[in-house]
Every structure is written in structure tokens, then in C-alpha cells.
Enzyme design. Structure first.
Site, PDB file in Angstrom:
ATOM      1  N   LYS A   1     -44.505  -5.649  -9.172  1.00 53.99           N
ATOM      2  CA  LYS A   1     -45.321  -5.798  -7.965  1.00 53.99           C
ATOM      3  C   LYS A   1     -46.355  -4.668  -7.925  1.00 53.99           C
ATOM      4  O   LYS A   1     -46.024  -3.520  -8.245  1.00 53.99           O
ATOM      5  CB  LYS A   1     -44.413  -5.739  -6.730  1.00 53.99           C
ATOM      6  CG  LYS A   1     -45.100  -5.965  -5.406  1.00 53.99           C
ATOM      7  CD  LYS A   1     -44.073  -5.918  -4.263  1.00 53.99           C
ATOM      8  CE  LYS A   1     -44.707  -6.135  -2.907  1.00 53.99           C
ATOM      9  NZ  LYS A   1     -43.704  -6.120  -1.817  1.00 53.99           N
TER      10      LYS A   1
ATOM     11  N   SER B   1     -43.662 -10.095   1.012  1.00 59.87           N
ATOM     12  CA  SER B   1     -44.907  -9.747   0.373  1.00 59.87           C
ATOM     13  C   SER B   1     -44.843  -9.804  -1.150  1.00 59.87           C
ATOM     14  O   SER B   1     -45.872  -9.667  -1.813  1.00 59.87           O
ATOM     15  CB  SER B   1     -45.325  -8.329   0.802  1.00 59.87           C
ATOM     16  OG  SER B   1     -44.319  -7.385   0.456  1.00 59.87           O
TER      17      SER B   1
ATOM     18  N   SER C   1     -39.100  -8.796   2.066  1.00 61.01           N
ATOM     19  CA  SER C   1     -40.213  -9.078   1.144  1.00 61.01           C
ATOM     20  C   SER C   1     -39.792  -9.527  -0.247  1.00 61.01           C
ATOM     21  O   SER C   1     -40.612 -10.073  -0.986  1.00 61.01           O
ATOM     22  CB  SER C   1     -41.098  -7.833   1.005  1.00 61.01           C
ATOM     23  OG  SER C   1     -41.411  -7.300   2.253  1.00 61.01           O
TER      24      SER C   1
END
Length: 466
Positions: free
Chosen positions: A74, A149, A173
Site C-alpha cells: 500500500k 482505504s 481499512s
């Protein structure tokens, strides 16, 4: 699904594929994908590392289990010399000066990084639409959001672009996008994995979380990244979880669920029916099931966002174009700060910074922030009481199925409420795993603090039960 890490390891050892071939194939898939999962490719580094693995195998040397296994990161983790943008305008040209501890441990084990993955900017969002790289499209239905996210990380795993990915979980997330894309995503106990090098969103709940297609792959990656780190004072030493210990769930005698999550007008009728059906199958296996009382989901969401926004405002105050970020000059220093932050932060990030500053402002902090901390203490006490009665808490991951792309941006409140079933476990700092079974967006398995092993055990049990 069987362990992809073990399968690929054996193929490399048997010389059925070369590591260079494996890495090139995955890079090609990432380059051509239309799900908007890629912020930047690490192709040069990946191919150099792959060639070293091939040379080792050719020389007859043994390789470790993770050696040569491609993975994604990420884009909120520092990896020295690479762009680390947080999917934001502010940091779109920022290069990391060092590498995050969790990622360095994977490098040391020989895993090969392929890609920095698209996500909600600074982790602010529950859909992975709040990004300068374009909304991440769901792996199963491209009209739907991927979840946030860590949406790019979840989709890359679901589509087999990466074998596993490393997301970051603050209020759900990792778990929510794992559920939306029907794979596994773990938020470990807070402090089990070092946060050093993970861009801070809300420091008291930020966790490093692995995403994969099998429980065994989650276990392997979790073990490698765990452990105390002198660079993160919240970390602790944890014992390795062995493959043998998670193969049966004999230690689980009682399962609980929060009845107010299920007896709630906000939950989709099918999600509710599927969850109750899963409960019946668990009962049929001789496990006792108890209904538990908990805080209303509105209270959980408001407590989480009160504290998370306050920590966001504090953590992001350093991003003013002086030491970090894309500086835009104004007439004076104050104007420069103002223009830099106004032009470079997204609407969602600005909403959270303004909210956080309100929470922390003089005259309001006692009324709002301290009250939020008090409710969090009550939530933690509630969990401690529950885990004297049950071994595991089971819940849906989300009350509803993933929305269409664009809908969340029109209604931020609805987006916040999509976290209703995940944020409570974050406030409790508990280990929680999303499994792709039971409801359309999966089930969430939670155990008491530091009991990550039991979560994986019960996931294996559920895999064979529902």
C-alpha cells in the site's frame, strides 16, 4: 484455497518456473490492469531481486519460504528510494529516505516487492475513490468500489496480480476491502507489528495488515512481520504461530455475537439472514452461541471518528510544504502554508483535519475529545467482560454490500457508517480477521487482545463449516 506461497515456493524449488519469469508475468498483469490498482511499479528492483533468487537456485542453494514470492505494498509505507505518495497531490513527488520495519522484514525474508498500491489518500476513506490515481474498481464487479482505504492492495490479491499485499488498517481499512473482494484480510493485535515507516493516520489504531487468499498465507506473512521494534515503543514480543496449532479449533467452546448489530434497521436483509444461517451451522457443530450487548453502531462510529480526526489533525500538521510536500508559494509564510495545504489536500482529508482541529480546540477538547476517550475506555472494558464469557466474537464485516463508484463521494456520512461493524474492534485494539464466507462481504472473527492465533484457528474451522 491452498497456500499460494507454498505452491509457488515448490514450483521454484522444482525449477518448474523461474523467479524472473514469475515476476515478469505478474508485472505484465499489473501494467495492463484497468482496476486502477497501481501507483508505481518497482519493476527494476523486482527483476534484480528475482535474478538473484534464480542464481541461488541454479547454484543448488536452498531458498526460504518467502524467497522469490511477489507482493504488493500500500502506498503509505516507506520503501527507501521509491515514491511514497499516499495517493495524494501533496506527496506525489516524495521519495522515501528509509524503509518501514515491517517491509524490511519481508525484504530480509526474500519476498519481492512489485508495486506501490493505490488507496484512499492518507487512508482517509472507505472506498478507495479518494485518490489522485483514479477510483480503484472492485475485483468482482468493476461498477462497484473496491473498499477502502487498502482497495488497491485487496484487488491486486483478488486478481492474482500479487501473491499477497500489505495494507494498513485503522478503522477497517484492510478488513472492509477484503470483504468487498472476497479474500482474507487481518488486523492483528495493536502493537504486534511495528508501525515504524507506516505513514501515520490515527496513531492509536493504525495497524500493519496482511491481505491474502488463504489463512496459511496470512499466518506466514504475519509471523515474518511480527515482533518488538525499538523504533516503535508500542510493539511487543510475540510468539510465532505454527501451522499445526491452527489446524483445529478445539479451544473454541463459545462464540458470541452482538445482537444490536443484527437487530438493526441499517443492516441489509440478506446479510442478516446469511449471518444467522452461519450461526445455526456453528451451533450444529456443538459450539455454544451467546448474544452479547454492545454499544450502538452510531456511538462506535462517532467515537472512532472523534478520536481519529483529532489524531489526523495532529499527524498531518507537519505537511505544510516546508519539510514535506508539494510547496506552493504565497505572499508570505502564512499564505504559503495555507495555499499549500488547501490546494494539495483532498476534500476528505480537509474535512477530517477541520473536524480534528475542532475536537482539539480550546473550549471543546474537554467536552468532545476527553468524552471520546472515556467512551473508548468503556468499549475496552466491555470487550474484557465479553471475553470472559466467549472465546470468539463473530460479526458481519459490513452492514451492506459495496456501493457503486461515485455514491460514497456524494454522501460522506453513509461512507462513515459503512465502518459501523469494524471501528469498535479497532478502538479495542483487538485481532480481527475478515474471511470470505458467510455473507456477501464475509464475516469478521475477533478474539481477545494478543490472541491472534485463536482467530486463525477459528477461520480454519469456519472454512470447513459454512
Amino acid at each position: 484455497m491452498e497456500s499460494q506461497i507454498r505452491k509457488i515456493h515448490q514450483q521454484l524449488v522444482n525449477k518448474e518456473i523461474s523467479c524472473t519469469q514469475l515476476v515478469q508475468e505478474r508485472l505484465d498483469l499489473l501494467k495492463s490492469n484497468t482496476h486502477n490498482t497501481v501507483n508505481s511499479l518497482l519493476d527494476t528492483l523486482a527483476l534484480e531481486l528475482a535474478a538473484k533468487v534464480d542464481a541461488k537456485i541454479a547454484n543448488g542453494q536452498e531458498i526460504g519460504l518467502l524467497e522469490g514470492i511477489p507482493f504488493g505494498i500500500k502506498d503509505v509505507y516507506m520503501v527507501q528510494g521509491t515514491l511514497t505518495t499516499a495517493s495524494s497531490d501533496l506527496l506525489k513527488k516524495y521519495k522515501s529516505p528509509y524503509t518501514a520495519t515491517a517491509i524490511q522484514k519481508l525484504f530480509d525474508a526474500g519476498a519481492i516487492p512489485l508495486v506501490k498500491e493505490n488507496c484512499d489518500s492518507f487512508g482517509h476513506g472507505s472506498s478507495s475513490e479518494n485518490t489522485i490515481f483514479g477510483a480503484v474498481k472492485n475485483a468482482i464487479d468493476t461498477d462497484l468500489v473496491s473498499g477502502g482505504s487498502s482497495g488497491g492492495s485487496a484487488v491486486n490479491v483478488a486478481k492474482d496480480f500479487t501473491v499477497f499485499s500489505i495494507g494498513g488498517d485503522t478503522g477497517g481499512s484492510v478488513r472492509q476491502p477484503a470483504g468487498y473482494n472476497k479474500i482474507y484480510g487481518l488486523k492483528p493485535t495493536y502493537g504486534r507489528i511495528s508501525r515504524f515507516g507506516l505513514m501515520a493516520y490515527a496513531s492509536s489504531t493504525d495497524c500493519v495488515g496482511p491481505i491474502a487468499k488463504s489463512i496459511e498465507d496470512i499466518r506466514i506473512v504475519l509471523n515474518v512481520m511480527s515482533g518488538q521494534d525499538i523504533k516503535d515503543q508500542t510493539t511487543y514480543q510475540s510468539e510465532e504461530i505454527s501451522e499445526e496449532t491452527i489446524l483445529n479449533a478445539d479451544g473454541v467452546k463459545t462464540v458470541g455475537y452482538f445482537k444490536n448489530f443484527i437487530e438493526n434497521d441499517a443492516i441489509d436483509a440478506q446479510v442478516k439472514a446469511d449471518f444467522l444461517s452461519a450461526i445455526e451451522k456453528i451451533k450444529a457443530k456443538g459450539i455454544e452461541v451467546k448474544e452479547l450487548d454492545f454499544f450502538e453502531s452510531d456511538t462506535l462510529v462517532s467515537t472512532y471518528y472523534t478520536l481519529a480526526m483529532a489524531e489526523t489533525a495532529s499527524n498531518l500538521s507537519r505537511l505544510d510544504g516546508t519539510n514535506y510536500g508539494n510547496r506552493i508559494e504565497g505572499d508570505n509564510l502564512k499564505d504559503t502554508y495555507s495555499i499549500t495545504r488547501s490546494e494539495n489536500f483532498s476534500e476528505e482529508s480537509k474535512r477530517r483535519i477541520v473536524g480534528g482541529n475542532q475536537v482539539l480546540s480550546q473550549g471543546f477538547s474537554d467536552e468532545i475529545y476527553l468524552k471520546g476517550l472515556n467512551v473508548r475506555d468503556q468499549i475496552v472494558a466491555n470487550f474484557e467482560k465479553d471475553f470472559k464469557e466467549v472465546d470468539i466474537i463473530l460479526s458481519p464485516v459490513t452492514p451492506n454490500s459495496p456501493p457503486k463508484i461515485g455514491d460514497s463521494l456524494k454522501d460522506p456520512l453513509a461512507m462513515y457508517l459503512s465502518d459501523a461493524y469494524t471501528v469498535g474492534f479497532s478502538l479495542g485494539q483487538l485481532p480481527t480477521l475478515t474471511v470470505p464466507q458467510g455473507t456477501e462481504t464475509g464475516l469478521q472473527i475477533t478474539a481477545a487482545k494478543n490472541n491472534d492465533e485463536l482467530v486463525l484457528k477459528f477461520a480454519n474451522f469456519l472454512k470447513d463449516t459454512i
